[in-house]
Design an enzyme around this catalytic site. Structure first.
Site, short mmCIF file in Angstrom:
data_model
loop_
_atom_site.label_atom_id
_atom_site.label_comp_id
_atom_site.label_asym_id
_atom_site.label_seq_id
_atom_site.Cartn_x
_atom_site.Cartn_y
_atom_site.Cartn_z
N TYR A 88 1.11 -1.44 0.25
CA TYR A 88 -0.18 -0.36 -0.04
C TYR A 88 0.92 1.65 0.14
O TYR A 88 1.57 1.25 1.14
CB TYR A 88 -1.25 0.48 0.83
CG TYR A 88 -1.93 -0.51 1.03
CD1 TYR A 88 -2.72 0.88 0.27
CD2 TYR A 88 -3.09 -0.94 1.17
CE1 TYR A 88 -4.21 0.39 -0.26
CE2 TYR A 88 -4.55 -2.02 0.65
CZ TYR A 88 -4.79 -0.81 0.03
OH TYR A 88 -6.44 -0.78 -0.38
N GLU A 90 -0.81 4.38 -0.40
CA GLU A 90 -1.33 5.98 -0.96
C GLU A 90 0.00 7.24 -0.88
O GLU A 90 0.34 7.57 0.07
CB GLU A 90 -2.45 6.54 0.20
CG GLU A 90 -3.22 5.13 -0.13
CD GLU A 90 -4.80 4.75 0.95
OE1 GLU A 90 -5.09 5.41 1.88
OE2 GLU A 90 -5.88 3.96 0.31
N ASP A 243 -6.10 13.28 -25.08
CA ASP A 243 -5.53 12.45 -25.09
C ASP A 243 -5.17 11.60 -25.91
O ASP A 243 -5.92 11.26 -27.50
CB ASP A 243 -7.61 11.54 -24.58
CG ASP A 243 -7.31 10.02 -24.25
OD1 ASP A 243 -6.49 9.76 -24.58
OD2 ASP A 243 -8.09 10.01 -23.96
N THR A 269 -3.04 6.44 -21.63
CA THR A 269 -2.96 4.71 -21.84
C THR A 269 -1.58 4.52 -22.04
O THR A 269 -0.72 5.06 -22.38
CB THR A 269 -3.69 3.37 -22.36
OG1 THR A 269 -3.69 3.98 -23.47
CG2 THR A 269 -4.92 4.25 -22.06
N LYS A 272 -1.51 0.56 -24.70
CA LYS A 272 -1.86 0.47 -26.63
C LYS A 272 -0.66 -0.08 -27.13
O LYS A 272 0.52 -0.44 -27.27
CB LYS A 272 -3.18 1.36 -26.85
CG LYS A 272 -4.13 1.40 -25.86
CD LYS A 272 -5.57 2.37 -25.96
CE LYS A 272 -6.78 1.73 -25.25
NZ LYS A 272 -7.77 3.31 -25.98
N ARG A 278 -1.28 -2.22 -18.39
CA ARG A 278 -2.83 -1.78 -18.59
C ARG A 278 -2.80 -0.28 -17.38
O ARG A 278 -3.58 -0.88 -15.84
CB ARG A 278 -3.41 -2.52 -18.26
CG ARG A 278 -4.75 -2.85 -18.59
CD ARG A 278 -5.78 -3.85 -18.77
NE ARG A 278 -5.00 -4.44 -19.65
CZ ARG A 278 -5.83 -4.32 -20.66
NH1 ARG A 278 -6.87 -3.05 -20.95
NH2 ARG A 278 -5.56 -4.97 -22.30
#
Ligand SMILES: *Cc1c(COP(=O)(O)O)cnc(C)c1O
Length: 495
Positions: A88, A90, A243, A269, A272, A278
């Site tokens: 974790y 954060e 984008d 992203t 691609k 991903r």
């Protein structure tokens, strides 16, 4: 057991078995006393493992032409299955809500640094957030940080090649959360040319006065005119958000127009054309925005707004295994070899487009500058759905897509075909000629089947499997699969 395991495992795990090399995941598990914790997935869950094996076979045997897909590298697969998954973290590097993050901080900083380097950005002028779980959350984080609730956003309409997250809604339903929580107004492509109608965008933007205009596409085969977008933004007082999800590999390699020069914010992203894990990434301008009449410096205020929108606004703990995979992807993307890969994607797409046009097919906009093309299959006597189905039946994966002028998004008249994944498997232009022949044969067979079956898709599907046609379909599929088997899949040496 071992031989079965060997054929289904990624190469790196196979080496572990063969050579007993240390892998954090597996060595760890071998020392555990609890069976639940220590068993390999092929022993503990053969039901699931068998299905994974089948998916792997599918990926190996077919020709993957879905424009948004790719085959990532062994190094990325290894990062994804590493111990980083357990942590974790954060917050941001140096400012976490949990202890034990000294190495995680190093990894995330490395990912940030390499990401800026890959896109040739000066860290004084651009900041980056590598935590978004994927492209859609990245976009929503930008809107959340920059646009007030029910503030205005303009993006290319979904049926015209935009993405859902750019604000898609229909006359009866707000589909994308972007249209639920913000007010979205689409711009369009010209119904005849298929090219973005910049004049209409300018006229509409003058009236609508959006806070953000999005320059980004999921199905559009031409380079965007970022300069023109920025001029329109300047005229109406909007920010330009680009984008580049589909083209981020091409931008990294410098083989297509670069959105950074004109944009305030860029999202992407990483899975691609960039060929990474991903995930999503947000870039934002920082530092001096302008100097006012009194000579005072006005600074960009994106950094905190965007970082806080990602966490704690929308997300919880970042996926640090994925962030490590981004780091290694950016290292790969910053090499001459990757540049060549991106150039080959373009060469292959152009060859595909030329080849299909030579055979009489209609390519929307008359060609491509990018990694994909949109084929209008009406003149080939098919619908998008039938074309997609018959190609899938011969192991060529693509997706049906609306073409300019389509009345309904539910019955599109085209298919989208992309070359990033095939190029990763090593196909070059002469191989694309073979692919063109396969597509042509498939579509011709589809037309013949459609003439027998009538217009309904269910009848068409039944006819594909009928005694009359299934032999020819199977024959063509075998040819495609034999051809495909010649090209390796990264991370998997045996099929
Ligand atoms: C794919 C895509 C996205 C969303 O990415 P996901 O990772 O699927 O959420 C966003 N914008 C554009 C233009 C895309 O093509």
């Amino acid at each position: 057991m071992v031989s079965r395991v060997l054929t289904l495992l990624p190469a790196y795990s196979r080496h572990l078995l063969l050579e007993g090399k240390q892998n954090l995941v597996i060595v760890h598990s071998l020392r555990m006393s609890s069976k639940l914790l220590s068993e390999n997935v092929w022993d503990s869950d053969p039901e699931l493992f068998k299905i994974i094996g089948k998916e792997k076979q599918r990926q190996c045997r077919g020709l993957e032409m879905i424009a948004s897909e790719n085959f990532t590298s062994l190094a990325v697969l290894q990062c994804l299955s590493s111990c980083l998954h357990n942590k974790y973290a954060e917050g941001l590097p140096g400012d976490r809500y949990y202890g034990g993050n000294q190495f995680i901080d190093q990894i995330e900083r490395l990912a940030q640094k390499r990401t800026l380097e890959t896109y040739r950005l000066d860290p004084e002028e651009w900041g980056v957030n590598v935590q978004p779980y994927s492209g859609s959350p990245a976009n929503f984080a930008v809107y959340t940080g920059i646009v007030e609730p029910h503030g205005r956003i303009m993006g290319l309409d979904l049926p015209d090649g935009g993405h859902l997250t750019h604000g898609f809604f229909t006359p009866t339903k707000k589909i994308s959360a972007t249209s639920i929580f913000f007010e979205s107004m689409p711009y369009k492509v010209h119904p005849e040319t298929g090219l973005i109608d910049y004049d209409m965008l300018l006229k509409t933007a003058r009236l609508f006065k959006p806070k953000i205009i999005i320059a980004g596409v999921s199905c559009y085969s031409r380079a965007l005119d970022y300069k023109k977008f920025k001029e329109i933004c300047n005229e109406v007082g909007a920010y330009l958000m680009s984008d580049m999800a589909h083209i981020s590999g091409l931008v990294a390699a410098g083989v297509t127009a670069n959105p950074f020069e004109y944009s305030d914010i860029v999202t992407t992203t990483t899975h691609k054309s960039l060929r990474g894990p991903r995930a999503g990434v947000i870039f934002f301008r920082k530092g001096v925005k302008s100097v006012n009449a009194k000579g005072e410096k006005i600074l960009y205020d994106f950094e905190n707004r965007i970082n806080e929108a990602v966490f704690p606004g929308l997300q919880g703990g970042p996926h640090e295994n994925t962030i490590a995979a981004i780091a290694t992807t950016m290292k790969q993307a910053n090499t001459p070899e990757f540049k060549q890969y991106a150039q080959n994607i373009l060469n292959n797409a152009k060859r595909l487009s030329d080849g299909l046009q030579k055979k009489g097919y209609k390519v929307v906009t008359g060609g491509t500058d990018l990694h994909l093309l949109l084929l209008d299959v009406r003149s080939a006597g098919l619908t998008g759905a039938k074309a997609e189905y018959i190609l899938e039946e011969i192991s060529i994966a693509c997706n049906k897509n609306t073409v300019p002028g389509d009345k309904s998004a539910k019955s599109p008249s085209g298919i989208r075909l992309g070359t990033p994944a095939l190029t990763t498997r090593g196909l070059v232009e002469k191989d694309i000629d073979v692919v063109v022949d396969f597509i042509d044969s498939g579509l011709k067979l589809g037309k013949e089947i459609g003439e027998k079956s009538g217009p309904k898709l269910v009848d068409f599907k039944a006819a594909v499997h009928s005694e009359e046609f299934n032999g020819r379909v199977a024959c063509l599929r075998e040819e495609v699969e034999n051809f495909s088997a010649k090209f390796p899949l990264p991370g998997y040496e045996t099929y």
